[in-house]
Design an enzyme around this catalytic site. Structure first.
Site, PDB file in Angstrom:
ATOM      1  N   GLU A 179       0.749  -1.081   0.025  1.00 16.40           N
ATOM      2  CA  GLU A 179      -0.127  -0.043   0.076  1.00 16.40           C
ATOM      3  C   GLU A 179       0.911   1.142   0.040  1.00 16.40           C
ATOM      4  OE1 GLU A 179      -2.315  -3.387   1.736  1.00 16.40           O
ATOM      5  OE2 GLU A 179      -0.427  -2.304   2.499  1.00 16.40           O
TER       6      GLU A 179
ATOM      7  N   TYR B 156       7.644   2.746  -7.621  1.00 17.29           N
ATOM      8  CA  TYR B 156       7.178   1.400  -7.650  1.00 17.29           C
ATOM      9  C   TYR B 156       6.488   0.917  -9.196  1.00 17.29           C
ATOM     10  CZ  TYR B 156       7.029   1.488  -2.795  1.00 17.29           C
ATOM     11  OH  TYR B 156       6.988   1.793  -1.732  1.00 17.29           O
TER      12      TYR B 156
END
Length: 159
Positions: free
Chosen positions: A95, A107
């Site tokens: 998360e 990411y």
């Protein structure tokens, strides 16, 4: 370092102790080297994840604010992915704050893709989190991108 990185919602000493004793967890630390290349034990960043069956879930990743934008978090992501590949993990999840565009960009380079939103996920301020997952990290396509990112950083390849 955790209170500096995460503020009032940081992990306690007991949480870290339990995490480090967890046989299903992997943790990596980046520490400062002195001029001679000797480890000073000053923690600049860290990250950790749980292995659950054929999945890895990144539990925490933080970098000292004074050392951000120096590829420390990326080095830890690389170590976590290498650990997952070696452990025959299929996918990785995490998360990330909706407001953390820099982390989302990092990411994305490693093929994490948005799979949903956890509303009001962060207790400190009620901010929601993006849920990110990788595709199958054991595929040639994923590993080719991973190696491309390693080459771009001029880092040694994990085996």
């Amino acid at each position: 370092l955790d209170p500096i990185v995460f503020g009032e919602m940081h992990w306690t000493h007991n949480i870290f102790t339990n995490e480090l004793a967890n046989p299903n967890a992997s943790y990596f630390v980046a520490s400062k080297l002195d001029e001679a290349g000797v480890d000073t034990s000053e923690v600049l960043g860290y990250g950790g994840a749980w292995h659950v069956l054929d999945e890895m879930h990144i539990m925490t990743l933080g970098t000292d604010p004074d050392y951000r934008r120096q590829k420390i978090a990326e080095s830890i992501i690389i170590a976590l992915i290498a650990d997952a590949i070696a452990a025959k993990i299929k996918s990785i999840s995490l998360e990330v704050r909706l407001s953390n565009a820099a982390a989302q960009k990092l990411y994305a380079r490693y093929d994490f893709q948005q799979q949903g939103i956890r509303k009001n996920y962060y207790e400190s301020d009620g901010e929601s989190a993006l849920i990110l997952w990788t595709p199958d990290i054991q595929t040639d396509e994923f590993q080719k991108n991973y190696l491309k990112q390693l080459d771009a950083l001029s880092m040694p390849q994990a085996s």
